[in-house]
Design an enzyme around this catalytic site. Structure first.
Site, PDB file in Angstrom:
ATOM      1  CE1 TYR A 203       1.238 -12.945  -1.115  1.00 55.52           C
ATOM      2  CE2 TYR A 203       2.768 -14.150   0.426  1.00 55.52           C
ATOM      3  CZ  TYR A 203       1.839 -13.262  -0.003  1.00 55.52           C
ATOM      4  OH  TYR A 203       1.957 -12.260   1.052  1.00 55.52           O
ATOM      5  CE  LYS A 207       2.382  -9.456  -1.846  1.00 55.20           C
ATOM      6  NZ  LYS A 207       2.006  -8.308  -1.265  1.00 55.20           N
TER       7      LYS A 207
HETATM    8  N1  LIG Z   1      -0.882 -10.925   6.924  1.00 52.94           N
HETATM    9  C1  LIG Z   1       0.366 -11.202   6.854  1.00 52.94           C
HETATM   10  O1  LIG Z   1       0.808 -12.097   7.458  1.00 52.94           O
HETATM   11  C2  LIG Z   1       1.015 -10.838   5.652  1.00 52.94           C
HETATM   12  C3  LIG Z   1       2.612 -11.275   5.656  1.00 52.94           C
HETATM   13  C4  LIG Z   1       3.273 -10.873   4.451  1.00 52.94           C
HETATM   14  C5  LIG Z   1       2.642  -9.836   3.687  1.00 52.94           C
HETATM   15  N2  LIG Z   1       1.548  -9.494   3.492  1.00 52.94           N
HETATM   16  C6  LIG Z   1       0.897  -8.461   2.889  1.00 52.94           C
HETATM   17  O2  LIG Z   1       0.374  -7.338   3.479  1.00 52.94           O
HETATM   18  C7  LIG Z   1      -0.767  -6.865   2.444  1.00 52.94           C
HETATM   19  C8  LIG Z   1      -1.902  -6.971   3.428  1.00 52.94           C
HETATM   20  O3  LIG Z   1      -2.531  -7.889   3.551  1.00 52.94           O
HETATM   21  P1  LIG Z   1      -3.388  -8.317   4.908  1.00 52.94           P
HETATM   22  O4  LIG Z   1      -2.497  -9.203   5.689  1.00 52.94           O
HETATM   23  O5  LIG Z   1      -3.972  -7.100   5.511  1.00 52.94           O
HETATM   24  O6  LIG Z   1      -4.655  -9.054   4.116  1.00 52.94           O
HETATM   25  P2  LIG Z   1      -6.283  -8.859   3.840  1.00 52.94           P
HETATM   26  O7  LIG Z   1      -6.733  -8.460   5.091  1.00 52.94           O
HETATM   27  O8  LIG Z   1      -6.587 -10.041   3.059  1.00 52.94           O
HETATM   28  O9  LIG Z   1      -6.222  -7.567   3.135  1.00 52.94           O
HETATM   29  C9  LIG Z   1      -5.920  -7.453   1.809  1.00 52.94           C
HETATM   30  C10 LIG Z   1      -6.413  -6.067   1.230  1.00 52.94           C
HETATM   31  O10 LIG Z   1      -6.228  -6.251  -0.256  1.00 52.94           O
HETATM   32  C11 LIG Z   1      -7.357  -5.937  -1.004  1.00 52.94           C
HETATM   33  N3  LIG Z   1      -7.446  -6.386  -2.126  1.00 52.94           N
HETATM   34  C12 LIG Z   1      -7.136  -7.891  -2.578  1.00 52.94           C
HETATM   35  N4  LIG Z   1      -7.520  -8.039  -3.880  1.00 52.94           N
HETATM   36  C13 LIG Z   1      -7.439  -6.568  -4.587  1.00 52.94           C
HETATM   37  C14 LIG Z   1      -7.788  -6.254  -5.563  1.00 52.94           C
HETATM   38  N5  LIG Z   1      -7.883  -7.278  -6.777  1.00 52.94           N
HETATM   39  N6  LIG Z   1      -8.271  -5.053  -5.746  1.00 52.94           N
HETATM   40  C15 LIG Z   1      -8.127  -4.270  -4.696  1.00 52.94           C
HETATM   41  N7  LIG Z   1      -8.038  -4.695  -3.622  1.00 52.94           N
HETATM   42  C16 LIG Z   1      -7.706  -5.762  -3.467  1.00 52.94           C
HETATM   43  C17 LIG Z   1      -8.566  -6.634  -0.142  1.00 52.94           C
HETATM   44  O11 LIG Z   1      -9.843  -6.339  -0.541  1.00 52.94           O
HETATM   45  P3  LIG Z   1     -10.966  -7.241  -0.433  1.00 52.94           P
HETATM   46  O12 LIG Z   1     -11.589  -6.926   1.222  1.00 52.94           O
HETATM   47  O13 LIG Z   1     -12.032  -6.711  -1.304  1.00 52.94           O
HETATM   48  O14 LIG Z   1     -10.844  -8.733  -0.495  1.00 52.94           O
HETATM   49  C18 LIG Z   1      -8.124  -6.348   1.238  1.00 52.94           C
HETATM   50  O15 LIG Z   1      -8.712  -4.927   1.542  1.00 52.94           O
HETATM   51  C19 LIG Z   1      -0.716  -7.731   1.227  1.00 52.94           C
HETATM   52  O16 LIG Z   1      -0.027  -7.373   0.181  1.00 52.94           O
HETATM   53  C20 LIG Z   1      -0.084  -8.964   1.598  1.00 52.94           C
HETATM   54  O17 LIG Z   1       0.341  -9.930   0.526  1.00 52.94           O
HETATM   55  C21 LIG Z   1       0.659  -9.931   4.665  1.00 52.94           C
END
Ligand SMILES: NC(=O)c1ccc[n+]([C@@H]2O[C@H](COP(=O)([O-])OP(=O)(O)OC[C@H]3O[C@@H](n4cnc5c(N)ncnc54)[C@H](OP(=O)(O)O)[C@@H]3O)[C@@H](O)[C@H]2O)c1
Length: 332
Positions: A203, A207
């Protein structure tokens, strides 16, 4: 390698200075947010729509996307904005050209692309449809191809809007400060059969890869007035954390913020007038400010060998080009 200060400033960020109150009308602008149906992306789409923008919510599950669109529309019934769905699987390169073709059939401009969608903590050994390590495939290769295919419309849009009006935002993670290997990414690990079996490592590498791609894109588009930056959205309540072992979840719970806070980080990078072309390739922190002390070894990766760097970012960009070249020109 990572400083305590870097961890603390990301875990306990200062108040956001760029929120929905600071965003003017977005009527007439067109945005694309991958992974917009949940978590941070959902909050980004909601705010853009509330400001009258035309927002494309791109994801892999039409049912989830349509439900999310209906939910957002029902909370902002007076908005002149539009939300539309686009279907793509970032973990399957073959689905991306048709998604871009669908977008281009409807729009002649694209102001901001948020490469937000991604996966975290998938079991070791998981691979994308094309056999790449799953997180490299979904978090780097898919967004890379999407961005490449959208580049012509981004460049066209940049000609008709003020400098730095067109942007590409790469959603990375603060985890790279703590967990990414030296240089951010080990090119030898990208080959099938050489993937690490450590899911946190994979992961973090993906990133770090997002930041390398943001920087390489900047080298290509800054001269056209386009901004390309990477960011850590913050530590937020989202689905990714459900896959952590229970004791890690228990430890982290008090440090997690609401997803809208991550949306503020992403909106700052995508819309704030504070962000200029000179910032291209930089790494932003929650809730919208520049990293005060990025890792020196990753900064070396961003620099070309001719500038005294290691050239890792350039090599990763070329690797992404090689892996995705069979999908360029399809569907457009
Ligand atoms: N939350 C945190 O603390 C955090 C920290 C650091 C970085 N991030 C980054 O922030 C971004 C958003 O994450 P989030 O926290 O909002 O998580 P999340 O709620 O899991 O949202 C992720 C989104 O990406 C979509 N996705 C996953 N795999 C995909 C694929 N193969 N094709 C198209 N869409 C896909 C998911 O769709 P589905 O609903 O269909 O699964 C969901 O809409 C990510 O890049 C994550 O790595 C998050």
């Amino acid at each position: 390698m990572a400083s305590l200060g870097s961890f603390l400033t990301q875990a306990f960020p200062p108040s956001p200075q760029f929120t929905e109150k600071d965003i003017p009308s977005q009527v007439g602008k067109v945005f694309l947010v991958t992974g917009g149906n949940s978590g941070i992306g959902y909050e980004v789409v909601k705010i853009l729509y509330s400001k009258g923008g035309t927002v494309y919510m791109a994801g892999r599950n039409p049912g989830k996307i349509n439900a999310a669109i209906e939910a957002i529309k029902s909370t902002h019934t007076a908005s002149p904005g539009r939300i539309k769905s686009l279907i793509l699987d970032l973990g399957d390169l073959s689905t991306i050209p048709s998604c871009v073709a669908d977008f281009l059939a409807q729009e002649t401009r694209l102001d901001v692309l948020w490469n937000n969608g991604g996966i975290a903590q998938v079991p070791a050994g998981s691979v994308s449809a094309q056999g790449h390590e799953a997180q490299i495939g979904t978090n780097c290769l898919g967004p890379f191809l999407l961005t490449q295919l959208l580049l012509p419309v981004l460049l066209r849009t940049a000609k008709s809007v003020p400098t730095a009006g067109v942007r590409v935002v790469w959603v990375s993670s603060g985890v790279i400060d703590l967990k990414a290997p030296p240089g951010g990414l080990l090119l030898d690990e990208l080959a099938p059969g050489h993937h690490s079996q450590d899911k946190m490592h994979n992961y973090s590498v993906s990133k770090a890869g997002d930041w390398l791609l943001a920087s390489e894109l900047d080298k290509r588009v800054r001269k056209h007035g386009i901004v390309s930056v990477a960011l850590s959205p913050g530590q937020l309540k989202a689905k990714g954390f459900d896959r952590l072992p229970w004791h890690q979840r228990w430890l982290m719970k008090p440090l997690l913020h609401e997803p809208i806070m991550g949306a503020y980080t992403e909106l700052w990078a995508g819309l704030s007038p504070e962000v200029t072309c000179a910032d291209g390739g930089r790494f932003a922190l929650p809730w919208g400010r520049w990293h005060p002390s990025p890792r020196k070894d990753i900064l070396e990766s961003l620099k070309a060998k001719t500038e005294g760097g290691t050239g890792v970012a350039a090599e990763f960009w070329h690797w992404c080009e090689e892996q995705s070249k069979g999908y360029v020109g399809l569907g457009n």
